[in-house]
Motif scaffolding. Structure first.
Motif: not given
Length: 539
Positions: A112-118, A93-110
């Motif tokens: 960072s490398e750290d965000q992509g790794m996470r 659940w924590k992984a799904l929740d964090e992933k969904n938050e990232m996809l809302v807050e971060v531009d998937y096409d742009n």
């Protein structure tokens, strides 16, 4: 594996268990049993880490995932039902929740490398926990536990209390935990859902520890029984009935041993009385005195069993006529075009014991309230036979005790038989496990189990020949349920009862009325097992 090492716990000066050491192994399913107040729920909370023991500790492998049935559904009121189930696997659940938050807050096409790794790390966790199939698996659990599909995407708060608790059962089962702790998982489940849960748990491969007051459930599911008694947790092979056989045999052996020791003490004391003043045998008398003290010391070390069993007997003030009850096309609804009961017909004769069964919400309580003259049918009728007197025990205990405000247990009970003497009323309370001082206890201060035993005490005084019992086993421990079962089997009057306790249904019912959704019904003139066989529901 779950290991308990020298665990002790006391409350209010009373030892619940002392220096308990035991191991719960994978592949075994343990029923945790004991009388009300013995410490079952406390021990379960120690295992889960919610309560600290006074002494000792509990350990499990570092990578083992433990799942616990929680009863606080208010915590999840604003969450979607399906999501509440998936929350049972905290890592997923924590992984799904964090992933969904990232996809809302971060531009998937742009990103960072750290965000992509996470994000890649989160995707790996989700894959390891089978997260891409999580919604389907959550919905399978919900359907099995009787939660209709139309509620899966809604907030938990839209469900009634009993259905909310079913969602929490699904949450505990979700994600194939290594250790599963369930405290009263069958509460608020209808029989179909209980049978589904039984089959699910039989196929569970981890460590299961479950508290239940349903004897049939424990016998069918459990490979072992962990009994809280003698200030200890004693493991027995087999389900509840096998445990009781072994426990009774142990108690008989202990009583024989105690009797033998008492006889030995009597013989030794007789020798001391006869020869204590004899100078020639003074040393022998002294030796025997030491032996008496040694035996008494060994007997004082024996811990007493906390098992208590009420004495329940429902007698008749007078027998009814042969024809007890005729129900003729009885119908009842609370909303237009949504019948609860529709054209229900059946006849009961003296001595019949009718079990009313069916899913939650189909009108079982409504039927009993109609016959108890609390609800008026929309149409149709019922007719009581000659000399029939009705005793009713509702599922809602507050309803039954509406007139008890400010009264003590003795005062409330005595009103049902004003001719009874003080000793007779107090005797009834004593047989129902109320200590003498509890006769002056306010009704409002009674526990759930005490309240049920108080309502049964009333029925022993009124001595009715037609009993209507709605979920009478709620809040009772297993020994009290067995005492109730035996009393109902011996009862010479007529009985209509609603219960989810399958052992009670099998032992007591002589006929079955099955209620189905939308007012449908079927009357079966035979026992509960025959009914299951006829309907294809017998495993």
């Amino acid at each position: 594996m779950l290991t308990v090492s020298e665990v002790s716990k006391a409350y209010g000066g009373k030892n619940l268990f002392e220096e308990v050491s035991t191991t719960f192994d994978p592949g075994n399913r343990y029923g945790l049993t004991g009388v009300n107040g013995a410490g079952k729920s406390t021990f379960m909370k120690i295992l889960s880490g919610d309560v600290e023991p006074d002494k000792g500790h509990v350990s499990k492998p570092n990578n083992a995932r433990m799942s616990v049935l929680h009863q606080d559904h208010y915590k999840y009121a604003e969450s979607v039902v399906r999501d509440v189930v998936i929350m049972g696997n905290d890592r997923l659940w924590k992984a799904l929740d964090e992933k969904n938050e990232m996809l809302v807050e971060v531009d998937y096409d742009n990103m960072s490398e750290d965000q992509g790794m996470r994000l890649a790390e989160l995707e790996m966790v989700i894959a390891e926990e089978e997260g891409y199939d999580a919604e389907n698996r959550a919905e399978e659990l919900l359907v099995g536990l009787g939660i209709p599909a139309e509620f899966h995407g809604q907030k938990l708060e839209v469900l009634q209390g009993g259905l909310r608790l079913r969602v929490l059962v699904a949450q505990a089962l979700f994600g194939d935990p290594d250790i599963l702790l369930l405290d009263e998982p069958t509460n608020h489940l209808d029989i179909e859902s209980i049978r589904w849960l039984e089959n699910f748990l039989i196929n569970y491969s981890g460590v299961l520890i479950v508290i239940s007051h349903d004897r049939h459930f424990l016998n069918r599911v459990c490979t072992h029984t962990a009994d809280v008694d003698y200030e200890n947790i004693i493991l027995y092979p087999g389900g509840y009935d096998k445990m009781m056989q072994q426990k009774v045999a142990y108690r008989i052996a202990e009583e024989k041993q105690a009797s033998s020791k008492l006889k030995k003490i009597s013989d030794l004391q007789d020798f001391i009385r006869r020869f204590g003043a004899n100078a020639k045998k003074a040393s022998q008398a002294s030796s025997r005195k030491r032996e008496v003290e040694k035996i008494k010391l060994s007997m004082s070390d024996l811990k007493r069993s906390n098992i208590q069993r009420p004495f329940i007997r429902f007698e008749l003030a007078r027998p009814s006529g042969k024809l007890v009850l005729e129900v003729d096309r009885l119908s009842k609804s609370f909303e237009a075009d949504k019948p609860v009961l529709e054209d229900v017909n059946f006849t009961l004769t003296r001595g019949d014991k009718l079990a009313v069964v069916g899913p939650n919400g189909v009108g079982k309580t409504t039927l009993l309230k109609c016959i108890a003259d609390i609800y008026q049918p929309d149409r149709g009728s019922f007719r009581l036979g000659h000399e029939v007197s009705v005793g009713y025990m509702p599922q809602d205990h507050e309803e039954a005790l509406a007139d008890a405000q400010g009264k003590t247990a003795y005062e409330w009970l005595h009103q049902w038989d004003p001719k009874a003497t003080v000793e007779e009323v107090r005797g009834v309370l004593g047989r129902m496990l109320f200590p003498s001082e509890d006769a002056d206890k306010p009704i409002s201060a009674l526990s759930g189990g005490e309240t049920v035993r108080m309502l049964m005490s009333k029925l022993t005084l009124t001595k009715d020949n037609l009993l209507l019992l709605d979920e009478p086993t709620n809040h009772l421990d297993l020994e009290s349920i067995r005492a109730l079962e035996e009393a109902l089997v011996k009862y010479e009057g007529t009985l209509i009862f609603v219960a989810h306790d399958q052992a009670l249904l099998e032992e007591v019912a002589t006929c079955v009325l099955e209620l189905e959704p939308d007012g449908k019904w079927d009357f079966f003139p035979g026992g509960y097992e025959d009914f299951l066989r006829k309907t294809g529901k017998l495993d």
